[in-house]
Motif scaffolding. Structure first.
Motif, PDB file in Angstrom:
ATOM      1  N   ASN A 290      -2.114 -12.537  -8.085  1.00 51.65           N
ATOM      2  CA  ASN A 290      -3.282 -11.992  -7.408  1.00 51.65           C
ATOM      3  C   ASN A 290      -4.290 -11.388  -8.393  1.00 51.65           C
ATOM      4  OD1 ASN A 290      -4.616 -11.633  -4.875  1.00 51.65           O
ATOM      5  ND2 ASN A 290      -4.257  -9.453  -5.079  1.00 51.65           N
ATOM      6  N   ASN A 291      -3.815 -10.626  -9.420  1.00 46.26           N
ATOM      7  CA  ASN A 291      -4.748 -10.065 -10.410  1.00 46.26           C
ATOM      8  C   ASN A 291      -5.520 -11.153 -11.136  1.00 46.26           C
ATOM      9  OD1 ASN A 291      -4.576  -7.344 -10.059  1.00 46.26           O
ATOM     10  ND2 ASN A 291      -3.140  -6.983 -11.712  1.00 46.26           N
ATOM     11  N   ASP A 292      -4.855 -12.280 -11.401  1.00 42.33           N
ATOM     12  CA  ASP A 292      -5.547 -13.389 -12.057  1.00 42.33           C
ATOM     13  C   ASP A 292      -6.665 -13.906 -11.165  1.00 42.33           C
ATOM     14  OD1 ASP A 292      -3.509 -12.978 -13.842  1.00 42.33           O
ATOM     15  OD2 ASP A 292      -2.778 -15.039 -13.833  1.00 42.33           O
ATOM     16  N   PHE A 293      -6.347 -14.078  -9.875  1.00 38.36           N
ATOM     17  CA  PHE A 293      -7.347 -14.613  -8.961  1.00 38.36           C
ATOM     18  C   PHE A 293      -8.478 -13.619  -8.726  1.00 38.36           C
ATOM     19  CE2 PHE A 293      -8.988 -16.425  -4.984  1.00 38.36           C
ATOM     20  CZ  PHE A 293      -9.263 -17.693  -5.475  1.00 38.36           C
ATOM     21  N   LEU A 294      -8.158 -12.331  -8.671  1.00 37.68           N
ATOM     22  CA  LEU A 294      -9.213 -11.317  -8.557  1.00 37.68           C
ATOM     23  C   LEU A 294     -10.160 -11.401  -9.756  1.00 37.68           C
ATOM     24  CD1 LEU A 294      -7.218  -8.203  -7.310  1.00 37.68           C
ATOM     25  CD2 LEU A 294      -9.022  -9.403  -6.083  1.00 37.68           C
TER      26      LEU A 294
ATOM     27  N   TYR B 233      -5.650 -12.321   2.608  1.00 41.37           N
ATOM     28  CA  TYR B 233      -6.150 -13.696   2.472  1.00 41.37           C
ATOM     29  C   TYR B 233      -6.228 -14.083   0.994  1.00 41.37           C
ATOM     30  CZ  TYR B 233      -9.019 -17.843   2.742  1.00 41.37           C
ATOM     31  OH  TYR B 233      -9.488 -19.132   2.596  1.00 41.37           O
ATOM     32  N   GLN B 234      -6.771 -13.186   0.195  1.00 40.04           N
ATOM     33  CA  GLN B 234      -6.907 -13.466  -1.236  1.00 40.04           C
ATOM     34  C   GLN B 234      -5.539 -13.670  -1.887  1.00 40.04           C
ATOM     35  OE1 GLN B 234      -9.941 -11.433  -3.123  1.00 40.04           O
ATOM     36  NE2 GLN B 234      -9.652 -12.525  -5.014  1.00 40.04           N
ATOM     37  N   GLN B 235      -4.554 -12.862  -1.500  1.00 37.40           N
ATOM     38  CA  GLN B 235      -3.201 -13.039  -2.028  1.00 37.40           C
ATOM     39  C   GLN B 235      -2.643 -14.404  -1.633  1.00 37.40           C
ATOM     40  OE1 GLN B 235      -1.135  -9.617  -0.437  1.00 37.40           O
ATOM     41  NE2 GLN B 235      -1.599  -8.359  -2.225  1.00 37.40           N
ATOM     42  N   SER B 236      -2.913 -14.826  -0.411  1.00 39.97           N
ATOM     43  CA  SER B 236      -2.445 -16.133   0.057  1.00 39.97           C
ATOM     44  C   SER B 236      -3.119 -17.263  -0.705  1.00 39.97           C
ATOM     45  CB  SER B 236      -2.703 -16.296   1.559  1.00 39.97           C
ATOM     46  OG  SER B 236      -1.965 -15.353   2.284  1.00 39.97           O
ATOM     47  N   VAL B 237      -4.421 -17.123  -0.953  1.00 36.27           N
ATOM     48  CA  VAL B 237      -5.147 -18.135  -1.731  1.00 36.27           C
ATOM     49  C   VAL B 237      -4.572 -18.201  -3.147  1.00 36.27           C
ATOM     50  CG1 VAL B 237      -7.377 -18.733  -2.777  1.00 36.27           C
ATOM     51  CG2 VAL B 237      -7.272 -18.016  -0.388  1.00 36.27           C
ATOM     52  N   ALA B 238      -4.388 -17.045  -3.764  1.00 42.03           N
ATOM     53  CA  ALA B 238      -3.838 -17.016  -5.127  1.00 42.03           C
ATOM     54  C   ALA B 238      -2.476 -17.707  -5.164  1.00 42.03           C
ATOM     55  CB  ALA B 238      -3.721 -15.569  -5.621  1.00 42.03           C
TER      56      ALA B 238
ATOM     57  N   MET C 186      -9.912  -2.098  14.809  1.00 41.43           N
ATOM     58  CA  MET C 186      -9.609  -2.664  13.496  1.00 41.43           C
ATOM     59  C   MET C 186     -10.663  -2.205  12.488  1.00 41.43           C
ATOM     60  SD  MET C 186      -8.704  -6.524  12.418  1.00 41.43           S
ATOM     61  CE  MET C 186     -10.273  -7.321  12.324  1.00 41.43           C
ATOM     62  N   GLY C 187     -11.919  -2.561  12.655  1.00 43.12           N
ATOM     63  CA  GLY C 187     -13.002  -2.081  11.827  1.00 43.12           C
ATOM     64  C   GLY C 187     -12.936  -2.485  10.365  1.00 43.12           C
ATOM     65  N   MET C 188     -13.594  -1.682   9.548  1.00 44.97           N
ATOM     66  CA  MET C 188     -13.719  -1.977   8.120  1.00 44.97           C
ATOM     67  C   MET C 188     -12.371  -1.994   7.405  1.00 44.97           C
ATOM     68  SD  MET C 188     -16.797  -2.643   7.076  1.00 44.97           S
ATOM     69  CE  MET C 188     -16.732  -2.283   5.339  1.00 44.97           C
ATOM     70  N   ARG C 189     -11.521  -1.047   7.735  1.00 42.52           N
ATOM     71  CA  ARG C 189     -10.227  -0.986   7.055  1.00 42.52           C
ATOM     72  C   ARG C 189      -9.404  -2.242   7.341  1.00 42.52           C
ATOM     73  NH1 ARG C 189      -6.323   4.193   6.378  1.00 42.52           N
ATOM     74  NH2 ARG C 189      -4.824   3.155   5.047  1.00 42.52           N
ATOM     75  N   GLY C 190      -9.407  -2.670   8.582  1.00 42.92           N
ATOM     76  CA  GLY C 190      -8.687  -3.881   8.959  1.00 42.92           C
ATOM     77  C   GLY C 190      -9.254  -5.114   8.272  1.00 42.92           C
TER      78      GLY C 190
ATOM     79  N   THR D 217      -8.777  -9.181   4.126  1.00 46.62           N
ATOM     80  CA  THR D 217      -9.407  -9.825   2.968  1.00 46.62           C
ATOM     81  C   THR D 217      -8.428  -9.850   1.797  1.00 46.62           C
ATOM     82  OG1 THR D 217     -11.601  -9.121   3.694  1.00 46.62           O
ATOM     83  CG2 THR D 217     -11.361  -9.716   1.378  1.00 46.62           C
ATOM     84  N   VAL D 218      -7.757  -8.727   1.551  1.00 41.00           N
ATOM     85  CA  VAL D 218      -6.765  -8.660   0.465  1.00 41.00           C
ATOM     86  C   VAL D 218      -5.623  -9.632   0.735  1.00 41.00           C
ATOM     87  CG1 VAL D 218      -5.042  -7.182  -0.646  1.00 41.00           C
ATOM     88  CG2 VAL D 218      -7.348  -6.305  -0.238  1.00 41.00           C
TER      89      VAL D 218
END
Length: 143
Positions: A25-29, A13-18, A1-5, A10-11
């Protein structure tokens, strides 16, 4: 998995939080950028997000309406306004991150202080590399 995974998760998760907060998503970013950078002008927010100034104005209107930011006159230039994040004042945002925070604290407790120092150094350097690459890609796009 590594960094890309990790980046992909992370993206996601952030979309889910937004979405859970009823935001785009852009607003939350943008909220996260403001949280990291602190109060900035609309022009600076435009530069940091890569959005046009018109898009940033609409973004700020939405965020202000929902209580995530407030506009404040720039004490040094009356023509400008400072966008002040109100991130920490939002209980729904704090509550959303509590479970993640607890899980990350548990994960971190499984490492020694020396390992955590190395991990922190790596993450800081990786963030700098990403920032440089974002700048590079944005400068190529604007040409």
């Amino acid at each position: 998995m590594g960094m890309r995974g990790l980046g992909t998760r992370t993206v996601l998760y952030q979309q889910s939080v937004a979405a859970s907060l009823g935001l785009y998503n852009n607003d939350f970013l943008s909220i996260d950028i403001l949280h990291e950078k602190g109060p900035v002008t609309a022009g600076e927010l435009s530069r940091l997000t890569g959005l046009t100034t018109g898009s940033v104005t609409s973004l700020i209107d939405r965020l202000e309406k929902n209580g995530f930011v407030r506009r404040q006159p720039d004490p040094h230039d009356r023509r400008k306004v400072i966008i002040v994040p109100l991130y920490e004042n939002k209980e729904d945002v704090s509550a959303t991150y509590l479970q993640l925070h607890a899980a990350m604290v548990k994960l971190a407790s499984s490492y020694s202080d020396e390992e955590l120092e190395l991990i922190t150094q790596f993450l800081n350097k990786a963030s700098s590399v990403l920032e440089e690459q974002i700048h590079h890609l944005n400068s190529k796009t604007k040409r």
